[in-house]
Write an enzyme that holds these catalytic residues in place. Structure first.
Site, PDB file in Angstrom:
ATOM      1  N   SER A  20      57.350  54.136  17.308  1.00 27.83           N
ATOM      2  CA  SER A  20      56.718  53.476  16.167  1.00 27.83           C
ATOM      3  C   SER A  20      55.236  53.828  16.208  1.00 27.83           C
ATOM      4  O   SER A  20      54.539  53.474  17.164  1.00 27.83           O
ATOM      5  CB  SER A  20      56.894  51.962  16.267  1.00 27.83           C
ATOM      6  OG  SER A  20      55.946  51.344  15.426  1.00 27.83           O
ATOM      7  N   HIS A  45      59.131  56.435  13.561  1.00 20.70           N
ATOM      8  CA  HIS A  45      59.366  55.169  12.871  1.00 20.70           C
ATOM      9  C   HIS A  45      58.022  54.718  12.286  1.00 20.70           C
ATOM     10  O   HIS A  45      57.032  54.619  13.017  1.00 20.70           O
ATOM     11  CB  HIS A  45      59.897  54.161  13.891  1.00 20.70           C
ATOM     12  CG  HIS A  45      60.177  52.811  13.349  1.00 20.70           C
ATOM     13  ND1 HIS A  45      61.396  52.450  12.817  1.00 20.70           N
ATOM     14  CD2 HIS A  45      59.386  51.714  13.248  1.00 20.70           C
ATOM     15  CE1 HIS A  45      61.350  51.192  12.422  1.00 20.70           C
ATOM     16  NE2 HIS A  45      60.134  50.721  12.670  1.00 20.70           N
ATOM     17  N   ASP A  47      55.989  51.941  10.212  1.00 20.34           N
ATOM     18  CA  ASP A  47      56.015  50.536   9.814  1.00 20.34           C
ATOM     19  C   ASP A  47      55.083  50.269   8.638  1.00 20.34           C
ATOM     20  O   ASP A  47      53.858  50.264   8.791  1.00 20.34           O
ATOM     21  CB  ASP A  47      55.594  49.661  11.000  1.00 20.34           C
ATOM     22  CG  ASP A  47      56.668  49.606  12.070  1.00 20.34           C
ATOM     23  OD1 ASP A  47      57.820  49.312  11.723  1.00 20.34           O
ATOM     24  OD2 ASP A  47      56.353  49.871  13.252  1.00 20.34           O
ATOM     25  N   MET A  49      53.735  47.624   6.043  1.00 21.16           N
ATOM     26  CA  MET A  49      53.623  46.161   5.886  1.00 21.16           C
ATOM     27  C   MET A  49      52.688  45.831   4.732  1.00 21.16           C
ATOM     28  O   MET A  49      51.639  46.472   4.586  1.00 21.16           O
ATOM     29  CB  MET A  49      53.076  45.539   7.170  1.00 21.16           C
ATOM     30  CG  MET A  49      53.882  45.887   8.407  1.00 21.16           C
ATOM     31  SD  MET A  49      53.284  44.966   9.828  1.00 21.16           S
ATOM     32  CE  MET A  49      54.201  45.749  11.159  1.00 21.16           C
ATOM     33  N   HIS A  78      60.119  52.090   7.654  1.00 21.52           N
ATOM     34  CA  HIS A  78      60.555  50.696   7.759  1.00 21.52           C
ATOM     35  C   HIS A  78      59.700  49.871   6.800  1.00 21.52           C
ATOM     36  O   HIS A  78      58.541  49.572   7.086  1.00 21.52           O
ATOM     37  CB  HIS A  78      60.379  50.246   9.227  1.00 21.52           C
ATOM     38  CG  HIS A  78      60.785  48.843   9.487  1.00 21.52           C
ATOM     39  ND1 HIS A  78      60.533  48.216  10.684  1.00 21.52           N
ATOM     40  CD2 HIS A  78      61.441  47.916   8.726  1.00 21.52           C
ATOM     41  CE1 HIS A  78      61.007  46.981  10.641  1.00 21.52           C
ATOM     42  NE2 HIS A  78      61.548  46.777   9.457  1.00 21.52           N
ATOM     43  N   MET A  80      58.549  46.821   5.340  1.00 23.85           N
ATOM     44  CA  MET A  80      58.440  45.365   5.478  1.00 23.85           C
ATOM     45  C   MET A  80      57.611  44.868   4.306  1.00 23.85           C
ATOM     46  O   MET A  80      56.455  44.445   4.455  1.00 23.85           O
ATOM     47  CB  MET A  80      57.785  45.027   6.833  1.00 23.85           C
ATOM     48  CG  MET A  80      58.741  45.246   7.995  1.00 23.85           C
ATOM     49  SD  MET A  80      57.898  45.319   9.576  1.00 23.85           S
ATOM     50  CE  MET A  80      57.481  47.045   9.617  1.00 23.85           C
ATOM     51  N   MET A 149      66.340  43.785  14.078  1.00 22.60           N
ATOM     52  CA  MET A 149      65.015  43.402  14.585  1.00 22.60           C
ATOM     53  C   MET A 149      65.191  42.487  15.797  1.00 22.60           C
ATOM     54  O   MET A 149      65.908  41.488  15.717  1.00 22.60           O
ATOM     55  CB  MET A 149      64.216  42.641  13.523  1.00 22.60           C
ATOM     56  CG  MET A 149      63.771  43.427  12.312  1.00 22.60           C
ATOM     57  SD  MET A 149      62.699  44.821  12.670  1.00 22.60           S
ATOM     58  CE  MET A 149      61.295  44.038  13.473  1.00 22.60           C
ATOM     59  N   GLY A 154      56.158  42.175  11.874  1.00 21.26           N
ATOM     60  CA  GLY A 154      54.753  41.933  11.526  1.00 21.26           C
ATOM     61  C   GLY A 154      53.781  42.540  12.522  1.00 21.26           C
ATOM     62  O   GLY A 154      52.712  42.995  12.140  1.00 21.26           O
ATOM     63  N   GLY A 156      53.268  44.701  16.534  1.00 17.88           N
ATOM     64  CA  GLY A 156      53.806  45.366  17.713  1.00 17.88           C
ATOM     65  C   GLY A 156      53.515  44.522  18.947  1.00 17.88           C
ATOM     66  O   GLY A 156      52.781  43.526  18.875  1.00 17.88           O
ATOM     67  N   ASP A 187      64.731  47.442  16.982  1.00 20.98           N
ATOM     68  CA  ASP A 187      63.274  47.504  16.816  1.00 20.98           C
ATOM     69  C   ASP A 187      62.623  46.201  17.261  1.00 20.98           C
ATOM     70  O   ASP A 187      62.926  45.134  16.727  1.00 20.98           O
ATOM     71  CB  ASP A 187      62.989  47.766  15.321  1.00 20.98           C
ATOM     72  CG  ASP A 187      61.516  47.957  15.021  1.00 20.98           C
ATOM     73  OD1 ASP A 187      60.722  48.129  15.965  1.00 20.98           O
ATOM     74  OD2 ASP A 187      61.154  47.948  13.824  1.00 20.98           O
ATOM     75  N   GLY A 188      61.718  46.325  18.233  1.00 17.06           N
ATOM     76  CA  GLY A 188      60.949  45.166  18.672  1.00 17.06           C
ATOM     77  C   GLY A 188      61.147  44.876  20.148  1.00 17.06           C
ATOM     78  O   GLY A 188      62.255  44.546  20.577  1.00 17.06           O
ATOM     79  N   GLY A 209      57.301  51.007  20.196  1.00 22.18           N
ATOM     80  CA  GLY A 209      55.891  51.191  19.851  1.00 22.18           C
ATOM     81  C   GLY A 209      55.032  51.141  21.090  1.00 22.18           C
ATOM     82  O   GLY A 209      54.645  52.170  21.654  1.00 22.18           O
ATOM     83  N   SER A 210      54.763  49.905  21.567  1.00 22.95           N
ATOM     84  CA  SER A 210      53.818  49.746  22.676  1.00 22.95           C
ATOM     85  C   SER A 210      54.349  50.300  23.997  1.00 22.95           C
ATOM     86  O   SER A 210      53.568  50.509  24.928  1.00 22.95           O
ATOM     87  CB  SER A 210      53.415  48.275  22.820  1.00 22.95           C
ATOM     88  OG  SER A 210      54.557  47.458  22.841  1.00 22.95           O
TER      89      SER A 210
HETATM   90  C1  DX5 Z   1      57.327  45.141  14.135  1.00 21.06           C
HETATM   91  C2  DX5 Z   1      57.619  46.588  13.859  1.00 21.06           C
HETATM   92  C3  DX5 Z   1      57.980  47.381  15.050  1.00 21.06           C
HETATM   93  C4  DX5 Z   1      56.891  47.473  16.075  1.00 21.06           C
HETATM   94  C5  DX5 Z   1      57.539  47.603  17.409  1.00 21.06           C
HETATM   95  O1  DX5 Z   1      57.229  44.472  12.947  1.00 21.06           O
HETATM   96  O2  DX5 Z   1      58.690  46.722  12.936  1.00 21.06           O
HETATM   97  O3  DX5 Z   1      58.424  48.693  14.707  1.00 21.06           O
HETATM   98  O4  DX5 Z   1      56.019  48.544  15.885  1.00 21.06           O
HETATM   99  O5  DX5 Z   1      56.572  47.523  18.374  1.00 21.06           O
HETATM  100  P1  DX5 Z   1      56.915  47.207  19.895  1.00 21.06           P
HETATM  101  O6  DX5 Z   1      57.832  48.302  20.356  1.00 21.06           O
HETATM  102  O7  DX5 Z   1      55.607  47.195  20.550  1.00 21.06           O
HETATM  103  O8  DX5 Z   1      57.621  45.870  19.899  1.00 21.06           O
HETATM  104 ZN    ZN Z   2      59.532  48.722  12.668  1.00 24.82          ZN
END
Ligand code: DX5
Ligand code: ZN
Length: 235
Positions: A20, A45, A47, A49, A78, A80, A149, A154, A156, A187-188, A209-210
């Site tokens: 992500s 991926h 995101d 928002m 994705h 959102m 999810m 919202g 990471g 995801d998440g 992501g992180s």
């Molecule tokens: C959250 C996002 C995720 C996020 C995941 O709303 O949809 O894609 O970037 O981040 P990590 O892997 O750090 O939970």
């Molecule tokens: Zn995502």
């Protein structure tokens, strides 16, 4: 007597890793994407928002258009956002491959999914942690991706919601029962501690992501760690 040797063929799942980019350093996004691509990831991926569906704002179609030019890997967008139908044409034009909308954000989800298809893109549906899998039972054969999810969307870097593992298992059963080949994405909070559980539960696309973009280690090391954890858990 000559006995025939039977080799039992077990289909080994191949998991796709999807970083992500939300967790990347945006001042050097191109570089960070190139690092992940070189490390052998499978998708990106992205995101999106809108500050309404989720309390955070990220980026729109113009960023997707820019990153489309710097990678050959498929982009999972994705969304959102509220009123996804309004923006599908723009994100399709910008170069998304999968356009994933939230079940909770579309009043007429069947219509939204087919709108994505009409724009030549692969439709995906994302489910928030509180949304049951039955919400999309009727659409399983209409989509190419289902995204579970395991945090509330919202931000990471949130804590993985453990009940998501069982939800992935039930979604896997539903997809298999319907003969669907859709990607099952999670995801998440996917990291070295949780990745084996979600993969074991039947997810095929692992969004992180992180755990991939972290100041603690290089993208290559992080990707190797996740792949290594997966390999160890499945041998
Ligand atoms: C959250 C996002 C995720 C996020 C995941 O709303 O949809 O894609 O970037 O981040 P990590 O892997 O750090 O939970
Ligand atoms: Zn995502």
């Amino acid at each position: 007597m000559v006995r025939k040797r039977h080799t039992r063929m077990i289909a080994k799942p191949t998991w796709k890793l999807a970083p992500s980019i939300l967790a990347a350093d945006f001042s050097r996004l191109g570089e960070q994407m190139a690092e992940a691509e070189a490390a052998g990831v499978d998708y990106f991926h992205v995101d999106v928002m809108d500050g309404h569906f989720v309390p955070n704002i990220t980026f729109g179609p113009s960023v997707v258009e820019s990153i489309r030019k710097i990678t050959k890997l498929p982009l999972d967008i994705h969304l959102m956002i509220e009123n996804p139908d309004q923006y599908i044409p723009q994100f399709a034009r910008a170069g998304g491959d999968f356009l994933t909308v939230h079940a909770e954000a579309s009043k007429h989800l069947h219509q939204t999914v087919h709108l994505i298809r009409e724009h030549g893109k692969k439709p995906g549906i994302a489910l928030n942690p509180a949304t049951p899998i039955t919400a999309i039972e009727e659409l399983v054969n209409d989509v190419d991706l289902i995204l579970i999810m395991t945090v509330n969307p919202g931000f990471g870097g949130q804590q993985f919601i453990k009940s998501g593992v069982d939800k992935i298992k039930r979604m896997r059963q539903l997809l298999d029962a319907c003969g669907s080949k859709a990607e099952l994405a999670v995801d998440g909070g996917v990291n070295a501690q949780t990745i084996a559980d979600v993969a074991g539960a039947g997810a095929t696309m692992l969004v992180a992501g992180s755990a991939i973009y972290t100041p603690k280690e290089s993208v290559a090391t992080a990707v190797q760690r996740l792949r290594g954890t997966l390999a160890k858990a499945t041998t």
